[in-house]
Scaffold this active site. Structure first.
Site, mmCIF file in Angstrom:
data_model
loop_
_atom_site.group_PDB
_atom_site.id
_atom_site.type_symbol
_atom_site.label_atom_id
_atom_site.label_comp_id
_atom_site.label_asym_id
_atom_site.label_seq_id
_atom_site.Cartn_x
_atom_site.Cartn_y
_atom_site.Cartn_z
ATOM 1 N N SER A 131 0.870 -1.181 0.000
ATOM 2 C CA SER A 131 0.000 0.000 0.000
ATOM 3 C C SER A 131 0.898 1.219 0.000
ATOM 4 O O SER A 131 2.060 1.138 0.451
ATOM 5 C CB SER A 131 -0.852 0.002 1.276
ATOM 6 O OG SER A 131 -1.468 1.265 1.458
ATOM 7 N N TYR A 144 -1.892 0.306 10.691
ATOM 8 C CA TYR A 144 -1.862 -0.141 9.292
ATOM 9 C C TYR A 144 -0.567 0.326 8.626
ATOM 10 O O TYR A 144 0.099 -0.444 7.920
ATOM 11 C CB TYR A 144 -3.092 0.411 8.568
ATOM 12 C CG TYR A 144 -3.235 -0.034 7.133
ATOM 13 C CD1 TYR A 144 -3.430 -1.373 6.813
ATOM 14 C CD2 TYR A 144 -3.194 0.891 6.092
ATOM 15 C CE1 TYR A 144 -3.578 -1.775 5.491
ATOM 16 C CE2 TYR A 144 -3.344 0.503 4.776
ATOM 17 C CZ TYR A 144 -3.535 -0.831 4.471
ATOM 18 O OH TYR A 144 -3.685 -1.222 3.160
HETATM 19 C C1 8X3 Z 1 -4.979 1.601 1.312
HETATM 20 C C2 8X3 Z 1 -4.502 2.933 0.914
HETATM 21 O O1 8X3 Z 1 -4.253 5.348 1.584
HETATM 22 O O2 8X3 Z 1 -5.926 4.071 2.781
HETATM 23 O O3 8X3 Z 1 -3.969 0.667 1.370
HETATM 24 O O4 8X3 Z 1 -3.601 3.711 3.216
HETATM 25 S S1 8X3 Z 1 -4.567 4.040 2.188
#
Ligand code: 8X3
Length: 245
Positions: A131, A144
């Site tokens: 990502s 994340y």
């Molecule tokens: C998803 C993209 O910008 O929400 O992996 O992190 S973001």
């Protein structure tokens, strides 16, 4: 000999779209995910797709996947996701652990288990769906962002370690992709909050756009390694620079 591709997280979104695109390209595709019922439906719709139950957080499940294969030329490590949008100061340890389990250790488990097949194929391709969160931090994305940075780093290390082996190591790092589940999971099922992410954005990426990019990487000649492909919608010039109308 028909080449075999294994796609994890194939029951929805980017994984599902990638399984379909690779099947279109003539691959024999093993579509792996936890939700076997969805995979059965997919396999019934698309010729060339074989469903396989897989939980990337379970070593036993990953071992069963490996035992069921007779070859694997392409592995797309796609299973992953985000949970929560709290600042680090209020980060939930269980959420962070879960994100690390799925995104990082899940990729590690499946990669370890299938790497011997990729080497044996003589032209293996290992794809990791990371990502832009693995490249640029942003507020309230802490768990994340951390997991995706770890996944990005492990992909880079693996490419170094496999230099000389007949395996390409490809990272595809998407920005804003509007899928049915990514944002919904991140906001714990709150559909209003999930939809707000994409509100007014003219043309966020679709799962098909990313599947197209993955397929392009995979289908380059054997000597061509696309190290990292960053793909964003035109409306997202950077993590914090999104055009909305
Ligand atoms: C998803 C993209 O910008 O929400 O992996 O992190 S973001």
């Amino acid at each position: 000999m028909t080449r075999t591709a294994v796609v994890t997280g194939a029951s929805s979104g980017i994984g599902r779209a990638t399984a379909c695109r690779l099947a279109d390209e003539g691959y024999s595709v093993v579509a792996a995910a936890r939700r076997r019922d969805r995979l059965e439906e997919l396999a019934a719709e698309v010729p060339g797709i074989r469903p396989m139950a897989l939980d990337v957080t379970s070593q036993e499940s990953v071992d069963e996947l490996a035992a069921a294969l007779d070859r694997c030329d392409v592995l797309v490590n796609n299973a992953g996701g985000a949970i929560g949008m709290e600042p680090v100061a209020r980060g939930d340890v269980a959420d962070w652990r879960r994100m690390y389990e799925v995104n990082v250790l899940g990729t590690l488990r499946v990669t370890k288990a299938l790497l011997p097949f990729l080497v044996a194929s003589g032209d293996g391709v290992l794809v990791v769906l990371t990502s832009v969160a693995g490249l640029v931090p942003y507020e309230e994305g802490g768990g994340y962002v951390a997991a995706k940075h770890a996944q990005t780093s492990m992909t880079e290390v693996l490419r170094l370690e496999l230099c000389g082996e007949p395996v390409r190591v490809v990272e595809v790092a998407p920005g804003m992709v509007h899928t049915e589940e990514f944002s919904l999971n991140r906001f714990r099922g709150d559909a209003t909050a999930a939809d707000l992410v994409y509100q007014g954005v003219p043309g966020p990426l679709t799962a098909g756009d990313v599947a197209d990019a993955v397929t392009w990487c995979v289908t380059r000649p054997a000597h061509v390694n696309i190290d990292r492909l960053v793909i964003r919608p035109r409306a997202q010039a950077a993590q914090h620079k999104i055009h909305r109308v």
